[in-house]
Design a protein around this motif. Structure first.
Motif, PDB file in Angstrom:
ATOM      1  N   HIS A 122     -23.307  38.033  49.406  1.00 26.92           N
ATOM      2  CA  HIS A 122     -22.898  39.151  49.161  1.00 26.92           C
ATOM      3  C   HIS A 122     -22.114  39.566  50.008  1.00 26.92           C
ATOM      4  CE1 HIS A 122     -21.632  43.345  48.965  1.00 26.92           C
ATOM      5  NE2 HIS A 122     -21.370  43.289  48.380  1.00 26.92           N
ATOM      6  N   ASP A 123     -22.758  39.414  51.857  1.00 29.63           N
ATOM      7  CA  ASP A 123     -21.528  39.351  53.215  1.00 29.63           C
ATOM      8  C   ASP A 123     -20.793  39.253  52.914  1.00 29.63           C
ATOM      9  OD1 ASP A 123     -23.344  41.858  53.049  1.00 29.63           O
ATOM     10  OD2 ASP A 123     -25.052  40.434  54.667  1.00 29.63           O
ATOM     11  N   VAL A 124     -21.258  37.532  52.497  1.00 26.91           N
ATOM     12  CA  VAL A 124     -19.918  36.475  53.098  1.00 26.91           C
ATOM     13  C   VAL A 124     -19.011  36.082  51.729  1.00 26.91           C
ATOM     14  CG1 VAL A 124     -19.370  34.004  52.407  1.00 26.91           C
ATOM     15  CG2 VAL A 124     -21.527  34.667  53.827  1.00 26.91           C
ATOM     16  N   GLN A 125     -18.556  37.082  50.657  1.00 21.69           N
ATOM     17  CA  GLN A 125     -18.125  37.451  50.101  1.00 21.69           C
ATOM     18  C   GLN A 125     -16.952  37.985  50.380  1.00 21.69           C
ATOM     19  OE1 GLN A 125     -20.519  37.555  46.340  1.00 21.69           O
ATOM     20  NE2 GLN A 125     -19.676  36.064  45.272  1.00 21.69           N
ATOM     21  N   ALA A 126     -18.009  39.317  51.256  1.00 24.22           N
ATOM     22  CA  ALA A 126     -17.071  40.919  51.405  1.00 24.22           C
ATOM     23  C   ALA A 126     -15.909  40.520  53.045  1.00 24.22           C
ATOM     24  CB  ALA A 126     -17.835  41.585  52.185  1.00 24.22           C
ATOM     25  N   ILE A 127     -16.492  39.439  53.227  1.00 27.11           N
ATOM     26  CA  ILE A 127     -15.720  38.823  54.661  1.00 27.11           C
ATOM     27  C   ILE A 127     -14.622  38.294  54.158  1.00 27.11           C
ATOM     28  CG2 ILE A 127     -15.362  37.209  56.393  1.00 27.11           C
ATOM     29  CD1 ILE A 127     -18.562  37.413  57.031  1.00 27.11           C
ATOM     30  N   ILE A 128     -14.341  37.449  53.122  1.00 23.58           N
ATOM     31  CA  ILE A 128     -13.513  36.766  52.552  1.00 23.58           C
ATOM     32  C   ILE A 128     -12.214  37.572  51.904  1.00 23.58           C
ATOM     33  CG2 ILE A 128     -13.232  34.869  50.546  1.00 23.58           C
ATOM     34  CD1 ILE A 128     -15.559  33.257  51.522  1.00 23.58           C
ATOM     35  N   ALA A 129     -13.321  38.386  51.127  1.00 18.92           N
ATOM     36  CA  ALA A 129     -12.388  39.454  50.061  1.00 18.92           C
ATOM     37  C   ALA A 129     -11.515  40.059  51.275  1.00 18.92           C
ATOM     38  CB  ALA A 129     -13.353  40.197  49.473  1.00 18.92           C
ATOM     39  N   ALA A 130     -11.894  40.523  52.720  1.00 19.91           N
ATOM     40  CA  ALA A 130     -11.182  41.270  53.414  1.00 19.91           C
ATOM     41  C   ALA A 130      -9.947  40.074  54.472  1.00 19.91           C
ATOM     42  CB  ALA A 130     -12.236  41.925  54.614  1.00 19.91           C
ATOM     43  N   GLU A 131     -10.270  38.863  54.106  1.00 20.26           N
ATOM     44  CA  GLU A 131      -9.856  38.211  55.372  1.00 20.26           C
ATOM     45  C   GLU A 131      -8.778  37.663  54.245  1.00 20.26           C
ATOM     46  OE1 GLU A 131      -9.062  36.622  57.818  1.00 20.26           O
ATOM     47  OE2 GLU A 131     -11.552  37.614  59.073  1.00 20.26           O
ATOM     48  N   ARG A 132      -8.754  37.479  52.927  1.00 17.48           N
ATOM     49  CA  ARG A 132      -7.452  37.693  52.001  1.00 17.48           C
ATOM     50  C   ARG A 132      -6.706  38.725  52.210  1.00 17.48           C
ATOM     51  NH1 ARG A 132     -11.379  35.055  47.077  1.00 17.48           N
ATOM     52  NH2 ARG A 132     -11.522  33.490  47.016  1.00 17.48           N
ATOM     53  N   MET A 133      -6.913  39.809  52.274  1.00 18.14           N
ATOM     54  CA  MET A 133      -5.883  41.045  52.585  1.00 18.14           C
ATOM     55  C   MET A 133      -5.129  41.164  53.637  1.00 18.14           C
ATOM     56  SD  MET A 133      -5.760  41.477  49.772  1.00 18.14           S
ATOM     57  CE  MET A 133      -4.659  43.478  49.466  1.00 18.14           C
ATOM     58  N   LYS A 134      -5.020  40.121  55.089  1.00 17.47           N
ATOM     59  CA  LYS A 134      -4.764  40.240  56.043  1.00 17.47           C
ATOM     60  C   LYS A 134      -3.231  40.250  56.128  1.00 17.47           C
ATOM     61  CE  LYS A 134      -8.162  39.831  59.691  1.00 17.47           C
ATOM     62  NZ  LYS A 134      -9.145  39.042  60.708  1.00 17.47           N
ATOM     63  N   ARG A 135      -3.046  41.216  56.373  1.00 22.27           N
ATOM     64  CA  ARG A 135      -1.196  40.820  56.657  1.00 22.27           C
ATOM     65  C   ARG A 135      -0.747  39.449  56.345  1.00 22.27           C
ATOM     66  NH1 ARG A 135      -0.151  43.903  61.268  1.00 22.27           N
ATOM     67  NH2 ARG A 135       0.435  42.083  61.900  1.00 22.27           N
ATOM     68  N   ASP A 136      -1.326  38.901  57.673  1.00 21.78           N
ATOM     69  CA  ASP A 136       0.172  37.918  57.491  1.00 21.78           C
ATOM     70  C   ASP A 136      -1.125  36.507  56.674  1.00 21.78           C
ATOM     71  OD1 ASP A 136      -2.617  37.358  58.980  1.00 21.78           O
ATOM     72  OD2 ASP A 136      -2.619  36.498  60.815  1.00 21.78           O
ATOM     73  N   ARG A 137      -1.522  36.862  56.339  1.00 21.71           N
ATOM     74  CA  ARG A 137      -1.798  35.793  54.562  1.00 21.71           C
ATOM     75  C   ARG A 137      -1.305  35.792  53.930  1.00 21.71           C
ATOM     76  NH1 ARG A 137      -6.951  35.677  57.568  1.00 21.71           N
ATOM     77  NH2 ARG A 137      -6.960  34.308  58.373  1.00 21.71           N
ATOM     78  N   VAL A 150     -11.556  30.950  58.904  1.00 19.68           N
ATOM     79  CA  VAL A 150     -12.597  31.644  59.292  1.00 19.68           C
ATOM     80  C   VAL A 150     -13.910  31.146  59.092  1.00 19.68           C
ATOM     81  CG1 VAL A 150     -13.539  33.851  58.069  1.00 19.68           C
ATOM     82  CG2 VAL A 150     -11.081  33.442  57.784  1.00 19.68           C
ATOM     83  N   ARG A 151     -14.146  31.854  60.040  1.00 19.43           N
ATOM     84  CA  ARG A 151     -15.650  31.233  61.183  1.00 19.43           C
ATOM     85  C   ARG A 151     -17.184  31.832  61.104  1.00 19.43           C
ATOM     86  NH1 ARG A 151     -13.371  29.991  66.725  1.00 19.43           N
ATOM     87  NH2 ARG A 151     -12.767  31.854  66.188  1.00 19.43           N
ATOM     88  N   ILE A 152     -17.683  31.116  60.202  1.00 20.62           N
ATOM     89  CA  ILE A 152     -19.022  32.395  59.584  1.00 20.62           C
ATOM     90  C   ILE A 152     -20.367  31.378  59.885  1.00 20.62           C
ATOM     91  CG2 ILE A 152     -20.453  33.505  57.595  1.00 20.62           C
ATOM     92  CD1 ILE A 152     -17.400  33.910  56.319  1.00 20.62           C
ATOM     93  N   PHE A 153     -20.910  31.416  61.171  1.00 24.12           N
ATOM     94  CA  PHE A 153     -22.327  31.485  60.772  1.00 24.12           C
ATOM     95  C   PHE A 153     -23.025  32.067  60.811  1.00 24.12           C
ATOM     96  CE2 PHE A 153     -25.650  29.612  64.206  1.00 24.12           C
ATOM     97  CZ  PHE A 153     -25.621  28.560  63.991  1.00 24.12           C
ATOM     98  N   ILE A 154     -24.550  31.121  60.212  1.00 25.08           N
ATOM     99  CA  ILE A 154     -25.490  32.134  59.540  1.00 25.08           C
ATOM    100  C   ILE A 154     -26.618  31.284  60.185  1.00 25.08           C
ATOM    101  CG2 ILE A 154     -27.071  31.911  56.769  1.00 25.08           C
ATOM    102  CD1 ILE A 154     -24.845  31.227  54.900  1.00 25.08           C
ATOM    103  N   LEU A 155     -27.230  32.666  60.342  1.00 29.75           N
ATOM    104  CA  LEU A 155     -28.831  32.523  61.462  1.00 29.75           C
ATOM    105  C   LEU A 155     -30.110  32.659  60.250  1.00 29.75           C
ATOM    106  CD1 LEU A 155     -28.282  34.871  64.307  1.00 29.75           C
ATOM    107  CD2 LEU A 155     -28.151  33.004  64.684  1.00 29.75           C
ATOM    108  N   PRO A 156     -31.162  32.484  61.132  1.00 23.77           N
ATOM    109  CA  PRO A 156     -32.552  32.323  60.095  1.00 23.77           C
ATOM    110  C   PRO A 156     -32.822  33.568  61.038  1.00 23.77           C
ATOM    111  CG  PRO A 156     -32.766  30.401  61.530  1.00 23.77           C
ATOM    112  CD  PRO A 156     -31.471  30.734  61.702  1.00 23.77           C
ATOM    113  N   PRO A 157     -33.516  34.184  59.768  1.00 21.25           N
ATOM    114  CA  PRO A 157     -34.436  35.292  60.410  1.00 21.25           C
ATOM    115  C   PRO A 157     -35.353  35.506  61.659  1.00 21.25           C
ATOM    116  CG  PRO A 157     -35.038  35.102  57.943  1.00 21.25           C
ATOM    117  CD  PRO A 157     -34.336  34.002  58.859  1.00 21.25           C
TER     118      PRO A 157
END
Length: 218
Positions: free
Chosen positions: A187-202, A129-136
């Protein structure tokens, strides 16, 4: 599966590989530390590196510190999932601990750049799972770099030039976040990880679980 899939305590999902990438100063390292402190299911990937050990660092805890010749052996023997040059030193992620973590349902966090991310994607596909963080803004990025009080003007200028190049790869990531506030970004990173953990193929136990669920007694 040999496990009783009706028992929640025996259900084991597949592990997850999480990449956080950003230009230096955008908050990636701080968010990584906050995430690790908040989530015991995630551990940091321990990279092999040719750079010298700094004061306070522990071999095989902070990094696997290796000589350049040994690093080249790891490359030649295809024992690294990814590797790259970063500021004149080589860094790479050993394959076997990653494979073992995925099998055992453990999650690994990677603090790597776009080059390493591309290689990991090639090696592990949708496990990543690839997450990119941008500065404002670029002005805020420079302000954060200067606020560290650790780099010379020359180094900061170099990091800013590198940042522009790194940001150009944002489109290669699954998720892109703008780090205006560290807590909100975490919080956004944690939400992404929580959703990815629940994917069917995992959740490989679902196939036998559903099969057993709909079985009719003879």
């Amino acid at each position: 599966m040999d496990l009783d899939d009706a028992d929640p305590s025996t259900r084991r999902r597949r592990g997850l590989l999480v990449v956080l990438s950003s230009p230096s100063g955008a908050g990636k390292s701080t968010i990584s530390r906050m995430l690790l402190d908040a989530d015991p299911q995630i551990t940091m990937s321990i990279s092999a590196t040719t750079r010298p050990r700094r004061s306070g660092e522990v071999d095989d805890v902070d990094y696997h510190f290796v000589a350049p010749a040994r690093f080249q052996e790891l490359v030649d023997q295809d024992e690294l999932a990814e590797w790259a040059y970063v500021f004149d030193h080589r860094y790479g992620s050993p394959k076997e601990p990653i494979k073992e973590a995925l099998r055992l349902g453990r999650d690994i966090l990677f603090d790597i750049d776009w080059q390493g991310t591309q290689q990991l994607r090639g090696a592990f596909g949708t496990d990543l799972v690839r997450i990119f963080i941008l500065p404002p803004s670029m002005a805020e990025l420079e302000r954060r770099l200067r606020a560290r009080n650790t780099d010379s003007d020359e180094v900061i200028e170099s990091r800013m030039k590198r940042a522009a190049s790194e940001i150009g790869h944002w489109g290669e990531y699954d998720y892109v976040l703008i780090n205006e506030d560290m807590d909100h970004c975490l919080h956004d990173v944690q939400a992404i990880i929580a959703a990815e953990r629940m994917k069917r193929d995992r959740q490989p136990y679902l196939i036998p679980f559903v099969r057993k669920l709909v079985e009719r007694p003879n």
